[in-house]
Design an enzyme around this catalytic site. Structure first.
Site, short mmCIF file in Angstrom:
data_model
loop_
_atom_site.label_atom_id
_atom_site.label_comp_id
_atom_site.label_asym_id
_atom_site.label_seq_id
_atom_site.Cartn_x
_atom_site.Cartn_y
_atom_site.Cartn_z
N ASP A 8 0.90 -1.12 0.01
CA ASP A 8 0.10 0.09 -0.04
C ASP A 8 0.87 1.28 0.03
O ASP A 8 1.93 1.13 -0.29
CB ASP A 8 -0.96 0.04 1.13
N CYS A 64 2.68 -3.46 4.17
CA CYS A 64 2.11 -2.25 4.47
C CYS A 64 2.73 -1.65 5.35
O CYS A 64 3.85 -1.60 5.79
CB CYS A 64 0.46 -2.67 4.73
N THR A 66 2.39 -2.01 8.78
CA THR A 66 2.65 -2.97 9.98
C THR A 66 2.84 -4.19 9.41
O THR A 66 3.63 -5.14 10.24
CB THR A 66 1.53 -2.81 11.20
N HIS A 97 8.64 -24.62 8.83
CA HIS A 97 7.49 -25.23 9.64
C HIS A 97 6.27 -25.07 9.11
O HIS A 97 5.21 -25.86 9.18
CB HIS A 97 7.51 -24.82 11.07
N HIS A 132 5.43 -31.59 9.91
CA HIS A 132 4.91 -30.14 9.70
C HIS A 132 3.80 -30.12 8.32
O HIS A 132 2.98 -29.46 8.59
CB HIS A 132 5.98 -29.16 9.31
C1 RB5 Z 1 -2.18 2.55 6.56
O1 RB5 Z 1 -2.32 3.61 7.26
C2 RB5 Z 1 -2.13 1.34 7.57
O2 RB5 Z 1 -3.15 1.31 8.20
C3 RB5 Z 1 -1.53 0.13 6.58
O3 RB5 Z 1 -0.27 0.60 5.94
C4 RB5 Z 1 -1.51 -0.99 7.24
O4 RB5 Z 1 -0.54 -0.97 8.52
C5 RB5 Z 1 -2.43 -2.01 7.91
O5 RB5 Z 1 -2.39 -2.89 8.41
#
Ligand code: RB5
Length: 140
Positions: A8, A64, A66, A97, A132
């Site tokens: 993203d 993204c 996180t 695994h 596994h």
């Molecule tokens: C975008 O601001 C953020 O929410 C996205 O990149 C991500 O971290 C979502 O899990």
């Protein structure tokens, strides 16, 4: 190796850095996004996950902010085992695994150097199979 990659708006810079470094020797299919304009991560996770599930590519990489949203979204597609990893040990074990077929991480969590180490480890680690394989089968 044929790899689908997507991100993203939060992951654009990291994705480009990886395509130009550790992924250079692979056939990479970039499924977007390629601008900093805000997009919804499930819209990117979906085509990458479907490409992996269909066997069009061997693996997928999703980035993204996180890595969490991408992993959640990709994991909804049948046959996808998405692993969010922030260090190489988890990346290795997710292949060894769990036979992970999509790697996710957060561009706001780790730096480029760590992401490169994670990708290198993940792509070079085989699935161990055996007990596994039974466990992975139970996920399906
Ligand atoms: C975008 O601001 C953020 O929410 C996205 O990149 C991500 O971290 C979502 O899990």
């Amino acid at each position: 190796m044929k790899i689908a990659i997507g991100c993203d708006h939060a992951g654009v810079d990291l994705k480009r850095a990886l395509i130009d470094s550790v992924l250079k020797e692979h056939e990479v299919i970039d499924m977007g996004t390629n601008s900093k304009e805000s997009v919804d991560y499930p819209d990117i996770a979906k085509p990458v996950a479907h490409a992996v599930a269909a066997g069009d590519v061997e693996y997928g990489i999703l980035i993204c902010g996180t890595g969490i949203g991408m992993a959640m979204a990709a994991g909804k597609v049948k046959g996808i085992r998405a692993a969010r990893c922030s260090e190489p040990y988890s990346a290795e074990m997710s292949r060894r695994h769990n036979d992970a077929n999509i790697l996710c991480f957060g561009a706001r969590v780790i730096g480029t150097g760590m992401a490169e180490k994670i990708v290198e480890k993940w792509l070079s680690t085989p699935f161990e199979g055996g007990r596994h394989a039974r466990r992975v089968g139970k996920i399906e």
